[in-house]
Design a protein around this motif. Structure first.
Motif, PDB file in Angstrom:
ATOM      1  N   ASN A  74      24.755  10.795  36.316  1.00 45.91           N
ATOM      2  CA  ASN A  74      23.671  11.394  35.542  1.00 45.91           C
ATOM      3  C   ASN A  74      23.093  12.614  36.244  1.00 45.91           C
ATOM      4  O   ASN A  74      22.924  13.679  35.650  1.00 45.91           O
ATOM      5  CB  ASN A  74      22.571  10.362  35.316  1.00 45.91           C
TER       6      ASN A  74
ATOM      7  N   PHE B 242      20.064  18.188  30.846  1.00 45.35           N
ATOM      8  CA  PHE B 242      18.951  17.358  30.381  1.00 45.35           C
ATOM      9  C   PHE B 242      17.603  18.016  30.650  1.00 45.35           C
ATOM     10  O   PHE B 242      16.746  18.112  29.755  1.00 45.35           O
ATOM     11  CB  PHE B 242      19.021  15.993  31.066  1.00 45.35           C
TER      12      PHE B 242
ATOM     13  N   VAL C  36      14.627  19.137  28.139  1.00 48.40           N
ATOM     14  CA  VAL C  36      13.253  18.627  28.237  1.00 48.40           C
ATOM     15  C   VAL C  36      12.254  19.772  28.333  1.00 48.40           C
ATOM     16  O   VAL C  36      11.197  19.765  27.686  1.00 48.40           O
ATOM     17  CB  VAL C  36      13.115  17.680  29.448  1.00 48.40           C
TER      18      VAL C  36
ATOM     19  N   ASP D 154      13.384   4.696  28.137  1.00 51.75           N
ATOM     20  CA  ASP D 154      14.760   4.997  28.498  1.00 51.75           C
ATOM     21  C   ASP D 154      15.606   3.760  28.214  1.00 51.75           C
ATOM     22  O   ASP D 154      15.357   2.684  28.780  1.00 51.75           O
ATOM     23  CB  ASP D 154      14.855   5.383  29.982  1.00 51.75           C
TER      24      ASP D 154
ATOM     25  N   ARG E 255      16.154   8.250  36.049  1.00 54.22           N
ATOM     26  CA  ARG E 255      15.762   9.240  35.047  1.00 54.22           C
ATOM     27  C   ARG E 255      14.328   9.002  34.583  1.00 54.22           C
ATOM     28  O   ARG E 255      13.529   9.931  34.457  1.00 54.22           O
ATOM     29  CB  ARG E 255      16.707   9.189  33.847  1.00 54.22           C
TER      30      ARG E 255
ATOM     31  N   THR F  32      14.990   8.280  25.361  1.00 52.50           N
ATOM     32  CA  THR F  32      16.212   8.765  26.002  1.00 52.50           C
ATOM     33  C   THR F  32      17.219   7.621  26.134  1.00 52.50           C
ATOM     34  O   THR F  32      16.844   6.445  26.254  1.00 52.50           O
ATOM     35  CB  THR F  32      15.942   9.378  27.389  1.00 52.50           C
ATOM     36  N   CYS F  33      18.490   7.967  26.115  1.00 52.79           N
ATOM     37  CA  CYS F  33      19.553   6.982  26.297  1.00 52.79           C
ATOM     38  C   CYS F  33      20.779   7.704  26.832  1.00 52.79           C
ATOM     39  O   CYS F  33      21.284   8.628  26.182  1.00 52.79           O
ATOM     40  CB  CYS F  33      19.872   6.296  24.970  1.00 52.79           C
ATOM     41  N   PHE F  34      21.254   7.289  28.020  1.00 54.18           N
ATOM     42  CA  PHE F  34      22.378   7.973  28.649  1.00 54.18           C
ATOM     43  C   PHE F  34      23.431   6.969  29.104  1.00 54.18           C
ATOM     44  O   PHE F  34      23.119   5.915  29.636  1.00 54.18           O
ATOM     45  CB  PHE F  34      21.890   8.810  29.843  1.00 54.18           C
TER      46      PHE F  34
ATOM     47  N   LEU G  33      16.818  11.826  22.896  1.00 50.59           N
ATOM     48  CA  LEU G  33      17.853  12.535  23.646  1.00 50.59           C
ATOM     49  C   LEU G  33      18.950  11.528  23.989  1.00 50.59           C
ATOM     50  O   LEU G  33      18.762  10.629  24.810  1.00 50.59           O
ATOM     51  CB  LEU G  33      17.268  13.164  24.909  1.00 50.59           C
TER      52      LEU G  33
ATOM     53  N   ILE H  24      24.814  15.924  25.099  1.00 51.55           N
ATOM     54  CA  ILE H  24      23.461  15.435  24.847  1.00 51.55           C
ATOM     55  C   ILE H  24      23.112  15.856  23.424  1.00 51.55           C
ATOM     56  O   ILE H  24      23.054  17.051  23.118  1.00 51.55           O
ATOM     57  CB  ILE H  24      22.431  16.012  25.836  1.00 51.55           C
TER      58      ILE H  24
ATOM     59  N   GLU I 187      20.321  16.094  20.641  1.00 52.87           N
ATOM     60  CA  GLU I 187      18.878  16.167  20.542  1.00 52.87           C
ATOM     61  C   GLU I 187      18.494  15.778  19.108  1.00 52.87           C
ATOM     62  O   GLU I 187      18.650  16.555  18.175  1.00 52.87           O
ATOM     63  CB  GLU I 187      18.409  17.579  20.874  1.00 52.87           C
TER      64      GLU I 187
END
Length: 334
Positions: free
Chosen positions: A138, A146, A150, A162, A170, A232-234, A264, A328, A330
């Motif tokens: 990440n 990212f 932001v 998150d 993050r 957010t989710c990664f 995101l 990513i 948005e």
């Protein structure tokens, strides 16, 4: 048996040696050897092993494996960076994800192929090791994009969630960068949450961040979610699929986070343009690993085709070079 030429013997030896070296890269990063070489330009194996209470002969064997693929070079007295050291430093967390995090899955490959075996928890991975690797994946590959996204948000936020929070890094950085903001992280893996809770205490943010053990794909509304403005989710969106389940999950997130102004969503998709033998770093391991786990990875076009149906509008998409097919999205409520 047909006669085997020298070229084939060398090629297969390279495959074998590279498998050993891949494990050594992850190990060398975890014990601090790669950073030591990066900072000091050389390393004395005996001294390095003594300083970290490592077995000297075993540590030397790790450097032997790294030298076999040009990551390091060895002299009579020192280990030095090799011709491929810089790229190894850049990609080290990807190797850690592959071997230390997912090694049990790949070593069980023949056992997870039969259809009859592919039920329930038929495979295992090291969640803590994957969390450790994904933290740097990440930071190194996604975060530059990212933070640019932001900084360009057209609203202010004081509450963040998150999803698949992993190490929590993050979320902690977002809260630390936003005076007065609070956050909640959600992850299904208890060992990862134990690690992130420790990170939270070390950061001195226990009064502003909390973590919840839950499956992001089956969340219920909670008071902690009601006032979240930035979602957010990664590195876990592919777990939402197949398509019908992904649409249902994204719709559910709209309900669970009713005041989210922006979502995101960052992840790596399935590639479509690479021929056999031309895969960039990480792609082959990521795609084969998820096939073994029964996860059908979506392509970028697959993702683009679910947002409208699930109640989100893609305001912008930001593509990331490494890992390949990373992005990513948005999103904002439709």
């Amino acid at each position: 048996m047909a006669e085997i030429g020298l070229e084939s013997r060398r090629a297969i030896a390279d495959v074998f040696n590279s498998a050993v070296a891949a494990a050594a890269i992850g190990a060398a990063w975890e014990i601090g050897a790669l950073d030591h070489l990066d900072q000091h330009g050389k390393l004395d194996i005996g001294q390095f092993a003594d300083d970290r209470e490592l077995d000297t002969e075993a540590t030397a064997a790790v450097f032997q494996a790294l030298a076999s693929v040009g990551v390091v070079e060895r002299t009579d007295e020192h280990v030095l960076p090799g011709p491929h050291f810089a790229e190894t430093q850049r990609a080290r967390s990807l190797f850690h994800w592959l071997v230390q995090g997912s090694g049990a899955l790949f070593s069980a490959m023949p056992k997870v192929l039969p259809r009859a075996a592919r039920t329930g928890g038929y495979y295992s991975r090291d969640a803590a090791a994957i969390g450790f690797a994904c933290r740097e994946i990440n930071a190194r590959f996604f975060d530059p994009v990212f933070w640019s996204v932001v900084s360009g948000l057209d609203f202010s936020y004081t509450r963040i969630a998150d999803l698949g929070s992993g190490s929590g890094q993050r979320l902690l950085e977002l809260v630390r960068a936003t005076p007065g903001a609070t956050g909640v992280g959600v992850d299904i893996a208890a060992p990862v949450l134990e690690f992130s809770t420790g990170e939270l205490a070390a950061a001195g943010l226990a009064d502003r961040v909390s973590f919840i053990e839950a499956d992001v794909r089956a969340l219920d509304p909670r008071p902690e979610f009601a006032d979240v403005e930035l979602l957010t989710c990664f590195m876990m969106g592919h777990d939402f699929w197949p398509r019908a389940e992904c649409v249902a999950t994204l719709r559910r997130l709209r309900e669970v986070f009713p005041n989210a102004k922006r979502f995101l969503l960052g992840d790596t998709g399935r590639t479509t343009e690479h021929a056999d033998g031309e895969h960039p770093v990480f792609t082959l391991g990521f795609e084969v690993g998820h096939a073994l786990m029964g996860v059908k990875l979506p392509t970028l076009d697959d993702w683009r085709g679910v947002f409208a149906e699930s109640g989100w509008t893609c305001k912008a998409e930001h593509l990331i070079e490494t890992p390949a097919a990373s992005f990513i999205f948005e999103l904002e409520p439709a």
